[in-house]
Design a protein around this motif. Structure first.
Motif, PDB file in Angstrom:
ATOM      1  N   TYR A  47      12.761-110.644   0.317  1.00 46.53           N
ATOM      2  CA  TYR A  47      13.590-111.035  -0.902  1.00 46.53           C
ATOM      3  C   TYR A  47      12.481-111.847  -1.791  1.00 46.53           C
ATOM      4  N   ILE A  48      13.484-112.099  -3.274  1.00 45.19           N
ATOM      5  CA  ILE A  48      13.260-112.917  -3.698  1.00 45.19           C
ATOM      6  C   ILE A  48      15.330-113.746  -4.360  1.00 45.19           C
ATOM      7  N   VAL A  49      15.345-114.682  -3.892  1.00 43.09           N
ATOM      8  CA  VAL A  49      16.725-115.432  -3.903  1.00 43.09           C
ATOM      9  C   VAL A  49      17.084-115.334  -5.147  1.00 43.09           C
ATOM     10  N   PRO A  50      18.101-114.372  -5.538  1.00 41.93           N
ATOM     11  CA  PRO A  50      19.201-114.505  -6.610  1.00 41.93           C
ATOM     12  C   PRO A  50      18.529-116.134  -7.957  1.00 41.93           C
ATOM     13  N   ASP A  51      18.604-115.734  -8.977  1.00 43.09           N
ATOM     14  CA  ASP A  51      18.425-117.025 -10.284  1.00 43.09           C
ATOM     15  C   ASP A  51      17.199-117.559  -9.581  1.00 43.09           C
ATOM     16  N   THR A  52      16.731-117.071  -8.508  1.00 39.27           N
ATOM     17  CA  THR A  52      15.390-118.040  -8.613  1.00 39.27           C
ATOM     18  C   THR A  52      13.605-117.547  -8.890  1.00 39.27           C
ATOM     19  N   THR A  53      12.766-118.046  -7.440  1.00 38.97           N
ATOM     20  CA  THR A  53      11.631-117.323  -7.983  1.00 38.97           C
ATOM     21  C   THR A  53      11.506-117.459  -6.928  1.00 38.97           C
ATOM     22  N   ALA A  54      12.248-118.341  -5.794  1.00 41.94           N
ATOM     23  CA  ALA A  54      12.148-118.121  -4.105  1.00 41.94           C
ATOM     24  C   ALA A  54      11.763-117.421  -3.490  1.00 41.94           C
ATOM     25  N   ALA A  55      11.001-117.176  -2.922  1.00 44.33           N
ATOM     26  CA  ALA A  55      10.737-115.753  -1.932  1.00 44.33           C
ATOM     27  C   ALA A  55      11.171-116.005  -0.661  1.00 44.33           C
ATOM     28  N   GLN A  56      11.543-115.540  -0.401  1.00 38.56           N
ATOM     29  CA  GLN A  56      11.628-115.104   1.297  1.00 38.56           C
ATOM     30  C   GLN A  56      11.474-114.029   2.460  1.00 38.56           C
ATOM     31  N   ILE A  57      10.484-114.368   3.419  1.00 41.83           N
ATOM     32  CA  ILE A  57      10.454-113.313   3.963  1.00 41.83           C
ATOM     33  C   ILE A  57      10.800-113.172   5.223  1.00 41.83           C
ATOM     34  N   PHE A  58      11.058-112.188   5.840  1.00 44.84           N
ATOM     35  CA  PHE A  58      11.600-111.840   7.547  1.00 44.84           C
ATOM     36  C   PHE A  58      11.237-110.724   7.777  1.00 44.84           C
ATOM     37  N   LEU A  59      10.617-111.571   9.366  1.00 47.42           N
ATOM     38  CA  LEU A  59      10.580-110.357  10.286  1.00 47.42           C
ATOM     39  C   LEU A  59      10.557-110.273  11.538  1.00 47.42           C
ATOM     40  N   TYR A  60      10.369-109.930  13.109  1.00 45.92           N
ATOM     41  CA  TYR A  60      10.826-110.018  14.061  1.00 45.92           C
ATOM     42  C   TYR A  60       9.697-110.679  15.156  1.00 45.92           C
TER      43      TYR A  60
END
Length: 237
Positions: free
Chosen positions: A196-209
């Motif tokens: 995902y990309i955090v709204p209004d930013t270029t900061a990325a998020q990765i989610f995993l198990y």
């Protein structure tokens, strides 16, 4: 838990008390504050103390309000202003119940770069890991604790849960220096993840198990997220 296991617990000892080493002394720098509080304000509810032993012969003291057990009553939060001070210093560790402690330890060490460190000689299996400025305590699930299922996938009405499910569920977040390198690393280990990309930013998020369904977030540029909120007058550190 079998009747034989349950019988090993000690009975209630009405006058028993936990060792004084379990109780922190009053901070010496706060006597004036203590004196200014009324007796009514600092009076604690009556508590029952139960001295017990686990089926592994570990001694402990169970302390709970006297009377019938009714669960948490949110009305007690109204007493916050008259409560003794809470002086948390930092986060020491977070713990995870696991069914294969070596598998999970290997995952966090080999995939995410944690280091495994020595732990006390507890009578149950587990592992202590250090990395990203925190400790993770892996604790082998207690087979005597009643649970509906040992399989984390039973939480979902699908055969294979997808990692984006945890974006709005329990997960542990770690800051990553190089997200592109981390993505290559996850692909190297053939791990499925959602990005995902955090709204209004270029900061990325990765989610995993992890292999037992514990949610993990890997993020970059958390400072940018804070700055974006600050510019909107929404940041309150």
């Amino acid at each position: 838990m079998s009747s034989g296991t349950a019988s090993r617990f000690l009975k209630i000892v009405p006058n028993s008390r936990a060792p004084t080493s379990f109780r922190l002394p009053d901070p010496p720098s706060r006597p004036a504050q203590r004196r200014n509080l009324s007796c009514k304000a600092v009076r604690a509810p009556e508590y029952e103390v139960e001295e017990k032993k686990t089926y592994m012969d570990e001694q402990f003291w169970l302390e709970r309000p006297a009377g019938p057990r009714t669960g948490f009553d949110r009305k007690v939060l109204d007493k916050a202003e008259s409560a003794p001070p809470a002086e948390l210093e930092d986060m020491n560790h977070f713990a995870m119940e696991v069914f294969d402690s070596q598998l999970i330890a290997d995952f966090y060490v080999k995939v995410l770069g944690f280091n495994q460190v020595n732990r006390p000689r507890f009578p149950f299996d587990g592992a202590w890991l250090r990395g990203a400025g925190v400790f993770i305590h892996l604790i082998l699930a207690d087979p005597t604790v009643p649970r509906k299922s040992d399989n984390w996938k039973d939480l979902y009405d699908v055969d294979e849960p997808e990692p984006w499910y945890i974006r709005r569920a329990h997960h542990h977040a770690f800051a990553v220096k190089d997200m592109e390198a981390m993505e290559k690393r996850l692909k190297h280990f053939e791990i499925e993840y959602a990005k995902y990309i955090v709204p209004d930013t270029t900061a990325a998020q990765i989610f995993l198990y992890d292999p037992e369904g514990n949610g993990i977030e890997l993020g970059s540029e958390y400072a940018q997220v804070a700055k974006s909120l600050e510019e909107k007058g929404l940041y309150n550190p």
